[in-house]
Enzyme design. Structure first.
Site, PDB file in Angstrom:
ATOM      1  N   ASN A 125       3.459 -52.722 -25.324  1.00  0.00           N
ATOM      2  CA  ASN A 125       3.134 -51.325 -25.207  1.00  0.00           C
ATOM      3  C   ASN A 125       2.809 -50.579 -26.363  1.00  0.00           C
ATOM      4  O   ASN A 125       3.839 -50.445 -27.221  1.00  0.00           O
ATOM      5  CB  ASN A 125       4.244 -50.664 -23.996  1.00  0.00           C
ATOM      6  CG  ASN A 125       3.834 -49.011 -23.748  1.00  0.00           C
ATOM      7  OD1 ASN A 125       3.129 -48.511 -24.483  1.00  0.00           O
ATOM      8  ND2 ASN A 125       3.910 -48.852 -22.495  1.00  0.00           N
ATOM      9  N   HIS A 177       3.535 -46.022 -28.495  1.00  0.00           N
ATOM     10  CA  HIS A 177       3.961 -45.090 -29.472  1.00  0.00           C
ATOM     11  C   HIS A 177       3.357 -45.411 -30.886  1.00  0.00           C
ATOM     12  O   HIS A 177       3.698 -44.421 -31.680  1.00  0.00           O
ATOM     13  CB  HIS A 177       5.472 -45.089 -29.435  1.00  0.00           C
ATOM     14  CG  HIS A 177       6.124 -44.958 -28.050  1.00  0.00           C
ATOM     15  ND1 HIS A 177       6.127 -43.286 -27.810  1.00  0.00           N
ATOM     16  CD2 HIS A 177       6.908 -45.420 -27.423  1.00  0.00           C
ATOM     17  CE1 HIS A 177       6.685 -43.417 -26.413  1.00  0.00           C
ATOM     18  NE2 HIS A 177       7.017 -44.521 -26.052  1.00  0.00           N
ATOM     19  N   HIS A 195      -0.295 -46.556 -21.664  1.00  0.00           N
ATOM     20  CA  HIS A 195      -0.155 -45.634 -20.746  1.00  0.00           C
ATOM     21  C   HIS A 195      -1.000 -44.510 -20.987  1.00  0.00           C
ATOM     22  O   HIS A 195      -0.795 -43.762 -21.854  1.00  0.00           O
ATOM     23  CB  HIS A 195       1.451 -45.166 -20.361  1.00  0.00           C
ATOM     24  CG  HIS A 195       1.643 -44.326 -19.338  1.00  0.00           C
ATOM     25  ND1 HIS A 195       2.944 -43.909 -19.026  1.00  0.00           N
ATOM     26  CD2 HIS A 195       1.150 -43.662 -18.479  1.00  0.00           C
ATOM     27  CE1 HIS A 195       3.127 -43.247 -17.862  1.00  0.00           C
ATOM     28  NE2 HIS A 195       1.670 -42.805 -17.472  1.00  0.00           N
ATOM     29  N   ARG A 204      -1.510 -41.075 -20.016  1.00  0.00           N
ATOM     30  CA  ARG A 204      -0.881 -40.137 -19.355  1.00  0.00           C
ATOM     31  C   ARG A 204      -1.722 -38.826 -19.161  1.00  0.00           C
ATOM     32  O   ARG A 204      -2.721 -38.550 -19.838  1.00  0.00           O
ATOM     33  CB  ARG A 204       0.416 -39.512 -19.914  1.00  0.00           C
ATOM     34  CG  ARG A 204       1.763 -40.568 -20.308  1.00  0.00           C
ATOM     35  CD  ARG A 204       2.732 -39.844 -20.967  1.00  0.00           C
ATOM     36  NE  ARG A 204       3.436 -39.085 -19.929  1.00  0.00           N
ATOM     37  CZ  ARG A 204       4.281 -39.299 -19.345  1.00  0.00           C
ATOM     38  NH1 ARG A 204       4.982 -40.331 -19.524  1.00  0.00           N
ATOM     39  NH2 ARG A 204       4.924 -38.544 -18.589  1.00  0.00           N
ATOM     40  N   ARG A 249      -0.650 -37.224 -24.191  1.00  0.00           N
ATOM     41  CA  ARG A 249       0.149 -36.980 -25.206  1.00  0.00           C
ATOM     42  C   ARG A 249       0.199 -38.304 -26.258  1.00  0.00           C
ATOM     43  O   ARG A 249       0.585 -37.852 -27.397  1.00  0.00           O
ATOM     44  CB  ARG A 249       1.687 -36.698 -24.765  1.00  0.00           C
ATOM     45  CG  ARG A 249       2.430 -37.794 -24.394  1.00  0.00           C
ATOM     46  CD  ARG A 249       3.907 -37.608 -23.916  1.00  0.00           C
ATOM     47  NE  ARG A 249       3.931 -36.869 -22.887  1.00  0.00           N
ATOM     48  CZ  ARG A 249       5.040 -36.636 -22.194  1.00  0.00           C
ATOM     49  NH1 ARG A 249       6.205 -37.444 -22.303  1.00  0.00           N
ATOM     50  NH2 ARG A 249       5.203 -35.890 -21.000  1.00  0.00           N
ATOM     51  N   GLU A 273      -1.147 -48.462 -17.561  1.00  0.00           N
ATOM     52  CA  GLU A 273      -0.202 -47.952 -16.841  1.00  0.00           C
ATOM     53  C   GLU A 273      -1.013 -46.463 -16.345  1.00  0.00           C
ATOM     54  O   GLU A 273      -1.296 -45.864 -17.405  1.00  0.00           O
ATOM     55  CB  GLU A 273       1.182 -47.659 -17.505  1.00  0.00           C
ATOM     56  CG  GLU A 273       2.088 -48.925 -17.919  1.00  0.00           C
ATOM     57  CD  GLU A 273       3.078 -48.910 -18.566  1.00  0.00           C
ATOM     58  OE1 GLU A 273       3.411 -47.460 -19.162  1.00  0.00           O
ATOM     59  OE2 GLU A 273       3.778 -49.781 -18.903  1.00  0.00           O
ATOM     60  N   THR A 313       9.813 -39.683 -20.848  1.00  0.00           N
ATOM     61  CA  THR A 313       9.133 -41.079 -20.599  1.00  0.00           C
ATOM     62  C   THR A 313       9.286 -41.168 -19.242  1.00  0.00           C
ATOM     63  O   THR A 313      10.140 -40.416 -18.633  1.00  0.00           O
ATOM     64  CB  THR A 313       9.889 -41.936 -21.443  1.00  0.00           C
ATOM     65  OG1 THR A 313       9.290 -43.339 -21.024  1.00  0.00           O
ATOM     66  CG2 THR A 313      11.315 -42.169 -21.231  1.00  0.00           C
ATOM     67  N   THR A 314       8.739 -42.051 -18.674  1.00  0.00           N
ATOM     68  CA  THR A 314       8.679 -42.316 -17.218  1.00  0.00           C
ATOM     69  C   THR A 314      10.167 -42.448 -16.612  1.00  0.00           C
ATOM     70  O   THR A 314      10.930 -43.491 -17.102  1.00  0.00           O
ATOM     71  CB  THR A 314       7.768 -43.572 -16.873  1.00  0.00           C
ATOM     72  OG1 THR A 314       6.930 -43.766 -17.540  1.00  0.00           O
ATOM     73  CG2 THR A 314       7.755 -43.835 -15.250  1.00  0.00           C
ATOM     74  N   GLU A 362       6.711 -54.177 -10.859  1.00  0.00           N
ATOM     75  CA  GLU A 362       7.437 -54.203 -12.069  1.00  0.00           C
ATOM     76  C   GLU A 362       8.676 -53.402 -11.866  1.00  0.00           C
ATOM     77  O   GLU A 362       8.792 -52.158 -11.576  1.00  0.00           O
ATOM     78  CB  GLU A 362       6.610 -53.630 -13.196  1.00  0.00           C
ATOM     79  CG  GLU A 362       7.344 -53.496 -14.543  1.00  0.00           C
ATOM     80  CD  GLU A 362       6.424 -52.825 -15.646  1.00  0.00           C
ATOM     81  OE1 GLU A 362       5.475 -53.060 -15.838  1.00  0.00           O
ATOM     82  OE2 GLU A 362       7.456 -52.429 -16.841  1.00  0.00           O
ATOM     83  N   HIS A 367      10.979 -51.318 -19.255  1.00  0.00           N
ATOM     84  CA  HIS A 367      11.631 -49.760 -19.666  1.00  0.00           C
ATOM     85  C   HIS A 367      13.002 -50.052 -20.170  1.00  0.00           C
ATOM     86  O   HIS A 367      13.994 -50.286 -19.747  1.00  0.00           O
ATOM     87  CB  HIS A 367      11.673 -48.857 -18.406  1.00  0.00           C
ATOM     88  CG  HIS A 367      11.387 -47.437 -18.714  1.00  0.00           C
ATOM     89  ND1 HIS A 367      10.347 -46.724 -19.123  1.00  0.00           N
ATOM     90  CD2 HIS A 367      12.520 -46.595 -19.071  1.00  0.00           C
ATOM     91  CE1 HIS A 367      10.621 -45.685 -19.388  1.00  0.00           C
ATOM     92  NE2 HIS A 367      12.034 -45.443 -19.628  1.00  0.00           N
ATOM     93  N   GLY A 368      12.968 -49.627 -21.503  1.00  0.00           N
ATOM     94  CA  GLY A 368      14.224 -49.298 -22.423  1.00  0.00           C
ATOM     95  C   GLY A 368      14.740 -50.610 -22.752  1.00  0.00           C
ATOM     96  O   GLY A 368      15.941 -50.713 -23.309  1.00  0.00           O
TER      97      GLY A 368
HETATM   98  N1  PXP Z   1       6.914 -50.473 -18.060  1.00  0.00           N
HETATM   99  C1  PXP Z   1       6.595 -49.150 -17.720  1.00  0.00           C
HETATM  100  C2  PXP Z   1       5.641 -49.394 -16.540  1.00  0.00           C
HETATM  101  C3  PXP Z   1       6.588 -47.957 -18.589  1.00  0.00           C
HETATM  102  O1  PXP Z   1       6.063 -47.018 -17.989  1.00  0.00           O
HETATM  103  C4  PXP Z   1       7.138 -48.158 -19.735  1.00  0.00           C
HETATM  104  C5  PXP Z   1       7.236 -47.183 -20.736  1.00  0.00           C
HETATM  105  O2  PXP Z   1       5.625 -46.521 -20.815  1.00  0.00           O
HETATM  106  C6  PXP Z   1       7.378 -49.311 -20.343  1.00  0.00           C
HETATM  107  C7  PXP Z   1       7.417 -50.564 -19.653  1.00  0.00           C
HETATM  108  C8  PXP Z   1       7.866 -49.641 -21.682  1.00  0.00           C
HETATM  109  O3  PXP Z   1       9.086 -48.848 -21.809  1.00  0.00           O
HETATM  110  P1  PXP Z   1       9.780 -48.918 -23.314  1.00  0.00           P
HETATM  111  O4  PXP Z   1       8.808 -48.135 -24.226  1.00  0.00           O
HETATM  112  O5  PXP Z   1      11.200 -48.242 -23.028  1.00  0.00           O
HETATM  113  O6  PXP Z   1       9.773 -50.406 -23.741  1.00  0.00           O
END
Ligand code: PXP
Length: 243
Positions: free
Chosen positions: A6, A9, A42, A44, A48, A70, A100-101, A151, A191-192
């Site tokens: 992803n 950032h 993503h 958004r 942002r 996303e 974040t989500t 997911e 995520h995370g």
């Molecule tokens: N998967 C989804 C669906 C997400 O919304 C995000 C954050 O945008 C991620 C994965 C990646 O999360 P992280 O940036 O915490 O690795």
């Protein structure tokens, strides 16, 4: 096992100054060359980080691996997706004020809306995943919508403080992955996830792909993006005995 990188950032840093560097498309190309199996981004509602122009440039630049967009299940986003045609759309919940989500999509309460929404995306050749909490009720609802995949949200696992809590969340992920796969869905997670917590999740064999952003981009400041992607992939494959 596949790694979706992803790149949001990279754009977050650029948007901190509203300038043209660092360029997320350059990052996507580096990630592709380093062994990423997919580029995830993503778009958004508040723009942002990733901007509309980035999406167009990504579509033109990334040819060798799939794009995973996303997005919130809104009419605006559906139009953009149908126009750009990423290989996959992952539908996520979105709140303006969140950092974040937070939490998965409540598929159960919007089943009928999503059924129609997903069928339009699929008619346009886009496969659809739903970002959900590891919960049987949400998995059953996901099957009913006609989605191709889920997911699983790994945020609770990533945020768990004690070892007992972590173990409990990991078992929850494992149970959900087995359940979703049995129901015929493809299973992804994310995520995370970080270099220190990724391996137990990667070892769940029913999960075929992880989408990871923040930790890879954060560590790329010190080790470079190429190495940050390679190291994450190596850890994932090691955990599954695929290396
Ligand atoms: N998967 C989804 C669906 C997400 O919304 C995000 C954050 O945008 C991620 C994965 C990646 O999360 P992280 O940036 O915490 O690795």
């Amino acid at each position: 096992m596949k790694l979706g990188v992803n790149i949001d950032h990279i754009a977050t840093v650029r948007e901190a100054r509203k300038t043209d560097e660092p360029d997320p498309i350059k990052g996507a190309l580096i990630a592709q060359d380093a062994g990423a199996d997919q580029i995830t981004f993503h778009l958004r509602e508040d723009r942002r980080h990733i901007q509309d122009e980035d999406v167009i440039r990504l579509r033109c630049a990334i040819k060798k691996i799939p794009l995973n967009m996303e997005m919130a299940p809104t009419e605006e986003m559906k139009k953009i997706a149908i126009d750009i045609k990423p290989e996959r759309v992952t539908l996520v919940p979105e709140k303006r004020e969140e950092i974040t989500t937070e939490g998965g999509l409540d598929v159960y309460s919007m089943k009928d809306y999503l059924k129609q929404y997903i069928s339009e995306l699929k008619e346009n050749g886009i496969s659809v995943a739903l970002f959900i909490d590891p919960d049987e009720k949400q998995i059953d609802a996901s099957v009913e919508t006609g989605a191709d995949a889920v997911e699983l949200h790994t945020g609770e696992y990533a945020n768990a403080f004690s070892d007992t809590e972590k173990k409990k969340e990991l078992e929850r992920l494992k149970r959900a992955a087995v359940y979703a796969k049995d129901k015929g869905l493809k299973v992804f997670a994310g995520h995370g996830l970080t270099y220190t917590n990724v391996q137990p999740v990667a070892a769940i064999m029913e999960i075929e792909e992880l989408n990871i952003g923040h930790s890879i981009i954060a560590n790329s400041i010190f080790m470079g993006l190429d190495e940050a992607v390679r190291l994450m992939k190596r850890l994932m494959l090691q955990a599954r005995g695929e290396l």
